[in-house]
Write a protein that holds these residues in place. Sequence first.
Motif, PDB file in Angstrom:
ATOM      1  N   ARG A 135       1.112  -3.442   2.999  1.00  0.00           N
ATOM      2  CA  ARG A 135       1.649  -2.115   2.683  1.00  0.00           C
ATOM      3  C   ARG A 135       1.040  -1.607   1.376  1.00  0.00           C
ATOM      4  N   ASP A 136       0.946  -2.490   0.388  1.00  0.00           N
ATOM      5  CA  ASP A 136       0.346  -2.121  -0.898  1.00  0.00           C
ATOM      6  C   ASP A 136      -0.646  -3.214  -1.313  1.00  0.00           C
TER       7      ASP A 136
ATOM      8  N   ASN B  19      -7.024   5.524  -1.478  1.00  0.00           N
ATOM      9  CA  ASN B  19      -6.594   6.881  -1.134  1.00  0.00           C
ATOM     10  C   ASN B  19      -5.738   6.925   0.128  1.00  0.00           C
ATOM     11  N   LYS B  20      -5.271   5.749   0.565  1.00  0.00           N
ATOM     12  CA  LYS B  20      -4.385   5.630   1.739  1.00  0.00           C
ATOM     13  C   LYS B  20      -5.026   6.174   3.016  1.00  0.00           C
ATOM     14  N   GLN B  21      -6.356   6.070   3.119  1.00  0.00           N
ATOM     15  CA  GLN B  21      -7.084   6.510   4.309  1.00  0.00           C
ATOM     16  C   GLN B  21      -7.429   5.267   5.139  1.00  0.00           C
ATOM     17  N   PHE B  22      -6.400   4.710   5.780  1.00  0.00           N
ATOM     18  CA  PHE B  22      -6.538   3.419   6.435  1.00  0.00           C
ATOM     19  C   PHE B  22      -7.442   3.459   7.665  1.00  0.00           C
TER      20      PHE B  22
END
Length: 157
Positions: free
Chosen positions: A127-128, A98-101
Amino acid sequence: GQGGAPPPEVEQRALSALFDDAYLVLAKLPTGSRVPEEARVADLAFRSELRKLICAGDVAKAFAKLRLALTRQDWVAMSESGAFQRLHELRFVEFLRNKQFLEAVRYAREELSAQSARKLLTLVAFRDPTQVDDFKHYFDEDFRDEVAGVVNQALLA
């Protein structure tokens, strides 16, 4: 008044406590015991709902459900089985998905074992991370299913 029915909220709390206690008692019966069909269905329904939550990536709700259902002794057994560590790993991966790094890093520091943290925190550098060969299996639906299976086995033990 005296002799009248209790208020609905009191009756509901009493019934809830009664059924919760009955479930915990029935869940502790030895495997060979004669268990009413309702208890087996309830246990299966609980594990099925838990599996759905895990397979949907909703680890927070899965943990909350387990917290409500397990006794302290069962909680310790689940912890010792490694099932909770796998759930924590999945929750970390879900933060990344969820891109909640920042949340992922905080969660790793608080909940992951040192070994898991060393392994999984590497994912934050990419990055991915879903495209990194050594780690992409964490992002497959199979990983969620694997974790759900580990939790299910620990509950049955």
